[in-house]
Design a protein around this motif. Structure first.
Motif, PDB file in Angstrom:
ATOM      1  N   GLN A  82      -7.572 -43.714 -53.738  1.00 40.75           N
ATOM      2  CA  GLN A  82      -7.666 -42.515 -54.564  1.00 40.75           C
ATOM      3  C   GLN A  82      -7.226 -41.283 -53.788  1.00 40.75           C
ATOM      4  N   LEU A  83      -7.617 -41.269 -52.513  1.00 41.92           N
ATOM      5  CA  LEU A  83      -7.217 -40.153 -51.666  1.00 41.92           C
ATOM      6  C   LEU A  83      -5.700 -40.098 -51.555  1.00 41.92           C
ATOM      7  N   ARG A  84      -5.112 -41.273 -51.441  1.00 41.00           N
ATOM      8  CA  ARG A  84      -3.655 -41.376 -51.370  1.00 41.00           C
ATOM      9  C   ARG A  84      -3.027 -40.855 -52.660  1.00 41.00           C
ATOM     10  N   ALA A  85      -3.639 -41.244 -53.789  1.00 48.44           N
ATOM     11  CA  ALA A  85      -3.092 -40.817 -55.069  1.00 48.44           C
ATOM     12  C   ALA A  85      -3.202 -39.309 -55.242  1.00 48.44           C
ATOM     13  N   LEU A  86      -4.171 -38.711 -54.542  1.00 49.72           N
ATOM     14  CA  LEU A  86      -4.352 -37.264 -54.656  1.00 49.72           C
ATOM     15  C   LEU A  86      -3.454 -36.491 -53.708  1.00 49.72           C
ATOM     16  N   SER A  87      -2.722 -37.204 -52.823  1.00 50.51           N
ATOM     17  CA  SER A  87      -2.060 -36.501 -51.724  1.00 50.51           C
ATOM     18  C   SER A  87      -1.119 -35.369 -52.160  1.00 50.51           C
ATOM     19  N   PRO A  88      -0.298 -35.511 -53.230  1.00 52.34           N
ATOM     20  CA  PRO A  88       0.549 -34.361 -53.564  1.00 52.34           C
ATOM     21  C   PRO A  88      -0.265 -33.113 -53.855  1.00 52.34           C
ATOM     22  N   TYR A  89      -1.385 -33.301 -54.594  1.00 56.25           N
ATOM     23  CA  TYR A  89      -2.215 -32.153 -54.942  1.00 56.25           C
ATOM     24  C   TYR A  89      -2.835 -31.549 -53.695  1.00 56.25           C
ATOM     25  N   LEU A  90      -3.292 -32.448 -52.775  1.00 52.12           N
ATOM     26  CA  LEU A  90      -3.955 -31.943 -51.572  1.00 52.12           C
ATOM     27  C   LEU A  90      -2.980 -31.177 -50.695  1.00 52.12           C
ATOM     28  N   LEU A 137       4.534 -41.996 -54.448  1.00 50.61           N
ATOM     29  CA  LEU A 137       3.516 -42.525 -55.362  1.00 50.61           C
ATOM     30  C   LEU A 137       4.125 -43.110 -56.631  1.00 50.61           C
ATOM     31  N   LEU A 138       5.351 -42.706 -56.947  1.00 43.71           N
ATOM     32  CA  LEU A 138       6.006 -43.221 -58.153  1.00 43.71           C
ATOM     33  C   LEU A 138       6.148 -44.728 -58.111  1.00 43.71           C
ATOM     34  N   ARG A 139       6.219 -45.278 -56.896  1.00 36.72           N
ATOM     35  CA  ARG A 139       6.407 -46.722 -56.769  1.00 36.72           C
ATOM     36  C   ARG A 139       5.095 -47.479 -56.879  1.00 36.72           C
ATOM     37  N   GLU A 140       3.983 -46.752 -56.923  1.00 37.57           N
ATOM     38  CA  GLU A 140       2.697 -47.435 -56.864  1.00 37.57           C
ATOM     39  C   GLU A 140       2.038 -47.514 -58.238  1.00 37.57           C
ATOM     40  N   PRO A 141       1.122 -48.454 -58.415  1.00 37.05           N
ATOM     41  CA  PRO A 141       0.458 -48.564 -59.718  1.00 37.05           C
ATOM     42  C   PRO A 141      -0.408 -47.340 -59.992  1.00 37.05           C
ATOM     43  N   PRO A 142      -0.679 -47.040 -61.268  1.00 39.03           N
ATOM     44  CA  PRO A 142      -1.468 -45.856 -61.590  1.00 39.03           C
ATOM     45  C   PRO A 142      -2.897 -45.954 -61.076  1.00 39.03           C
ATOM     46  N   THR A 143      -3.454 -44.820 -60.699  1.00 42.59           N
ATOM     47  CA  THR A 143      -4.828 -44.770 -60.198  1.00 42.59           C
ATOM     48  C   THR A 143      -5.620 -43.785 -61.052  1.00 42.59           C
ATOM     49  N   LEU A 202      -8.694 -41.220 -61.364  1.00 36.93           N
ATOM     50  CA  LEU A 202      -9.418 -40.424 -60.387  1.00 36.93           C
ATOM     51  C   LEU A 202     -10.572 -39.706 -61.066  1.00 36.93           C
ATOM     52  N   PHE A 203     -11.604 -39.402 -60.302  1.00 37.84           N
ATOM     53  CA  PHE A 203     -12.731 -38.597 -60.778  1.00 37.84           C
ATOM     54  C   PHE A 203     -13.288 -39.122 -62.091  1.00 37.84           C
ATOM     55  N   ASN A 204     -13.661 -40.369 -62.094  1.00 40.69           N
ATOM     56  CA  ASN A 204     -14.303 -40.950 -63.266  1.00 40.69           C
ATOM     57  C   ASN A 204     -13.425 -40.841 -64.511  1.00 40.69           C
ATOM     58  N   GLY A 205     -12.130 -41.050 -64.314  1.00 37.70           N
ATOM     59  CA  GLY A 205     -11.219 -41.071 -65.460  1.00 37.70           C
ATOM     60  C   GLY A 205     -10.853 -39.705 -65.990  1.00 37.70           C
ATOM     61  N   MET A 206     -11.122 -38.645 -65.224  1.00 38.18           N
ATOM     62  CA  MET A 206     -10.749 -37.315 -65.711  1.00 38.18           C
ATOM     63  C   MET A 206      -9.318 -36.973 -65.362  1.00 38.18           C
ATOM     64  N   MET A 207      -8.778 -37.673 -64.394  1.00 36.51           N
ATOM     65  CA  MET A 207      -7.416 -37.406 -63.952  1.00 36.51           C
ATOM     66  C   MET A 207      -6.768 -38.734 -63.706  1.00 36.51           C
ATOM     67  N   SER A 208      -5.467 -38.786 -63.876  1.00 31.13           N
ATOM     68  CA  SER A 208      -4.813 -40.042 -63.595  1.00 31.13           C
ATOM     69  C   SER A 208      -3.560 -39.754 -62.801  1.00 31.13           C
ATOM     70  N   SER A 209      -3.363 -40.506 -61.742  1.00 32.96           N
ATOM     71  CA  SER A 209      -2.146 -40.344 -60.966  1.00 32.96           C
ATOM     72  C   SER A 209      -1.232 -41.489 -61.348  1.00 32.96           C
ATOM     73  N   ASP A 210      -0.459 -41.293 -62.422  1.00 32.28           N
ATOM     74  CA  ASP A 210       0.441 -42.353 -62.867  1.00 32.28           C
ATOM     75  C   ASP A 210       1.887 -41.870 -62.747  1.00 32.28           C
ATOM     76  N   ALA A 211       2.800 -42.723 -63.203  1.00 33.81           N
ATOM     77  CA  ALA A 211       4.213 -42.370 -63.070  1.00 33.81           C
ATOM     78  C   ALA A 211       4.524 -41.097 -63.854  1.00 33.81           C
ATOM     79  N   TYR A 212       3.856 -40.927 -64.994  1.00 36.75           N
ATOM     80  CA  TYR A 212       4.072 -39.739 -65.822  1.00 36.75           C
ATOM     81  C   TYR A 212       3.731 -38.474 -65.043  1.00 36.75           C
ATOM     82  N   ALA A 213       2.496 -38.465 -64.484  1.00 39.43           N
ATOM     83  CA  ALA A 213       2.057 -37.284 -63.752  1.00 39.43           C
ATOM     84  C   ALA A 213       2.942 -37.025 -62.541  1.00 39.43           C
TER      85      ALA A 213
END
Lengths: 503, 102
Positions: free
Chosen positions: A18-26, A68-74, A76-87
């Protein structure tokens, strides 16, 4: 109340993936904080620290999003955010438009004597808000992201503090923008009342459960308010009056940022909410028909009025503002057709990308040519530009061809894919109107070319401005991208398909 | 003690919301317009709380905190813009916003 009694530890910590999926935002957030520190402390009395932090953090953020585009969607935060290909695909668009805007502003702000490090901080904040908007799966998170983006942009619009136009534009945008947010939020509150959830998936689950017996009036009114709020934000025709004024009053690079980043972000969030209202899923025929009709009417009005008013504009900045309204109309056509065609919403994504690239390029050129207080952007100021600035004139010609939708440019392939999906969805009258509208637009886009290549330089020769290295690099990159999307669209089509499958 | 019916509170909220919206459209003083925006947001807060009570769900109560925070930030930015505008226009009247009207 049950949720409070049992504290689930996995909700309080972040797993490594999840931390990895958040990396662009961080990365972007860290860049924002660092830049704000440097601009507040003024350790170094120059624009460089904030600018360099901006560039570095957004480039790292872009790379992280691409990885992250190459990775499966994650989730985050109990389903409030999603780091998927769309995002993540939208993150790339937002960050690239932020980088290009900042690169082109560097010299512009010097010329206007506006060089404040806060400028870069605000652009980075609004880019962060946009990224969160594209990834939010909860309407409250989406609202906060919306405000994070909008509040920064209100200030950017009013950045020329001593200029009356800039102040008026900021005030107008602020009042109308907050009113639209309030309407949107009231819609969210009613949706919450009807469904017991503010999450997009929760609302959709409610709809599916309720299919057959129809939706409650509270749900219908809530969905209406939410859609109206978004229609206002993307400035389609009955709600477009604020847009040209704001675009005209804002500094040129900010206008470029608003037409690309802001518009893409509003559409990114709108698409998620739009699907949650049940359009295209066949759960409620009433909602389906109502939303279809209202979008149909506003798409037609937006295309016709945007293009016709753009015809009469002699100021290039104002002309691009009206043409931006017209392009929103084309994107709405893609949204209407989306669920009924085989590509789904992929053409919408592709059109937003192509539009961002070509419009950013055009605005970087306007930024480099603007005289003090954003003067010198009238059509006759462009007379004979091909003699004074051959390369700028050539690039602007490519962007104008692309905006008009002439092959082999990005605008053509995006329009082709978009109209093709509308034909598949059996929206023939809509496609005919859209094509006629793009024909109108050819006139005002190509008029710029006539001035640049077929008119002589006016007698009082304008000061020949030097184009900064940063702007030149940005223009070159946008020209290459425009041609690349136009000549070899397969790659971007594949990327768009991948992005929308995770919706 | 008699309880207030939820629909009474909810209609009250919608009335407040539309008072705010109407005020936004017809009032000319920017400070009053800012108050109208605040009124609309507070009507939304009240709606959230009422539904949270009605549905026995905490989500709505939490949303209110976020909305209050955002409303405060919005007011701060709005007042900043009012000050900047007053410096150049010498007025806080929306009628004075006319340079961009074409």
């Amino acid at each position: 109340m049950e949720a409070l009694k049992t504290i689930r530890p996995e909700l309080l910590t972040l797993a490594p993936d999840q931390l990895r999926a958040l990396s662009p935002y961080l990365f972007v957030f860290a860049g924002t904080l660092l830049a704000i520190l440097f601009s507040a402390a003024r350790v170094v009395k120059s624009r460089w620290p904030a600018f360099l932090i901006f560039i570095v953090s957004s480039i790292i953020g872009t790379v992280a999003a691409l990885v992250l585009l190459r990775e499966p969607p994650t989730l985050l935060f109990n389903g409030m955010m999603s780091s998927d290909a769309y995002a993540n695909s939208f993150c790339v668009i937002f960050l690239v438009s932020a980088i290009v805007t900042a690169a082109s502003s560097l010299k512009y702000l010097d010329n206007e004597e506006l060089q404040q490090p806060e400028y870069y901080v605000l652009i980075l904040f609004s880019a962060l808000g946009m990224m969160l908007m594209a990834s939010a799966l909860d309407l409250i998170v989406m609202f906060i992201a919306f405000e994070l983006m909008s509040l920064a942009v209100y200030m950017l619009v009013g950045f020329r503090r001593n200029d009356r136009r800039s102040n008026e534009a900021a005030m107008k945008y602020f009042i109308l923008g907050s009113a639209a947010s309030a309407v949107l939020l009231y819609g969210v509150a009613l949706l919450y009342g009807a469904t017991g959830s503010t999450s997009i998936r929760g609302i959709f689950a409610y709809l599916q459960a309720a299919s057959g017996q129809g939706v409650t009036p509270v749900f219908a009114i809530g969905a209406w308010f939410a859609v109206l709020g978004f229609l206002f934000k993307i400035a389609v025709v009955p709600f477009h009056m604020w847009m040209p004024d704001v675009y005209e009053g804002a500094p040129v690079p900010v206008t470029g940022f608003m037409t690309t980043g802001l518009k893409a972000a509003a559409f990114a969030a709108f698409l998620r909410v739009f699907i949650a209202t049940g359009y295209g899923s066949g759960v409620s025929a009433v909602i389906q028909n109502h939303i279809h009709d209202i979008l149909w009417v506003s798409a037609v009005l937006t295309m016709v009025i945007g293009n016709v008013i753009a015809l009469t504009q002699t100021n290039l900045k104002r002309m691009l503002a009206y043409s931006s309204i017209a392009h929103s109309g084309y994107i709405l056509v893609g949204m209407i057709a989306g669920p009924l065609s085989e590509q789904g919403y992929a053409p919408v994504f592709m059109y937003l990308t192509a539009y961002a690239v070509m419009n950013l390029g055009a605005f970087v050129i306007l930024t480099s040519l603007a005289a003090r207080n954003d003067g010198g952007l009238n059509l006759h100021d462009f007379s004979g530009l091909s003699r004074r600035h051959p390369w700028l004139a050539f690039s602007l010609a490519i962007f104008m061809f692309s905006l008009a939708g002439i092959p082999p440019t990005a605008g053509f392939s995006a329009k082709y894919v978009l109209f093709y999906s509308a034909i598949q969805a059996n929206e023939i009258p809509l496609v005919v109107i859209s094509v006629l509208c793009s024909l109108i637009s050819v006139y005002y886009y190509l008029r710029v070319l006539v001035y640049m290549y077929m008119r002589d330089t006016p007698d009082e020769v304008p000061v020949r401005r030097r184009v900064s290295v940063w702007s030149a690099a940005a223009i070159a990159a946008m020209v290459i991208l425009t041609l690349q999307i136009g000549v070899l669209p397969a790659r971007i089509v594949a990327a768009a398909k991948k992005a929308v499958t995770s919706l | 003690m008699s309880q207030v019916e939820p629909w009474v509170v909810l209609s009250f909220c919608s009335i407040i919301f539309f008072i705010g919206f109407t005020g936004l459209l017809i009032r000319r003083n920017i400070l009053v317009v800012l108050m109208c925006i605040e009124l609309m947001l507070n009507a939304v807060n009240l709606t959230f709380v009422t539904y949270a009570k009605l549905l026995q769900n905490l989500g709505g109560q939490v949303a209110v905190f976020f909305i209050i925070t955002v409303a405060a930030a919005e007011t701060a930015v709005g007042l900043g813009l009012v000050v900047a505008m007053f410096r150049t226009l010498r007025s806080v009247d929306t009628d004075q916003i006319q340079l961009l009207r074409e």
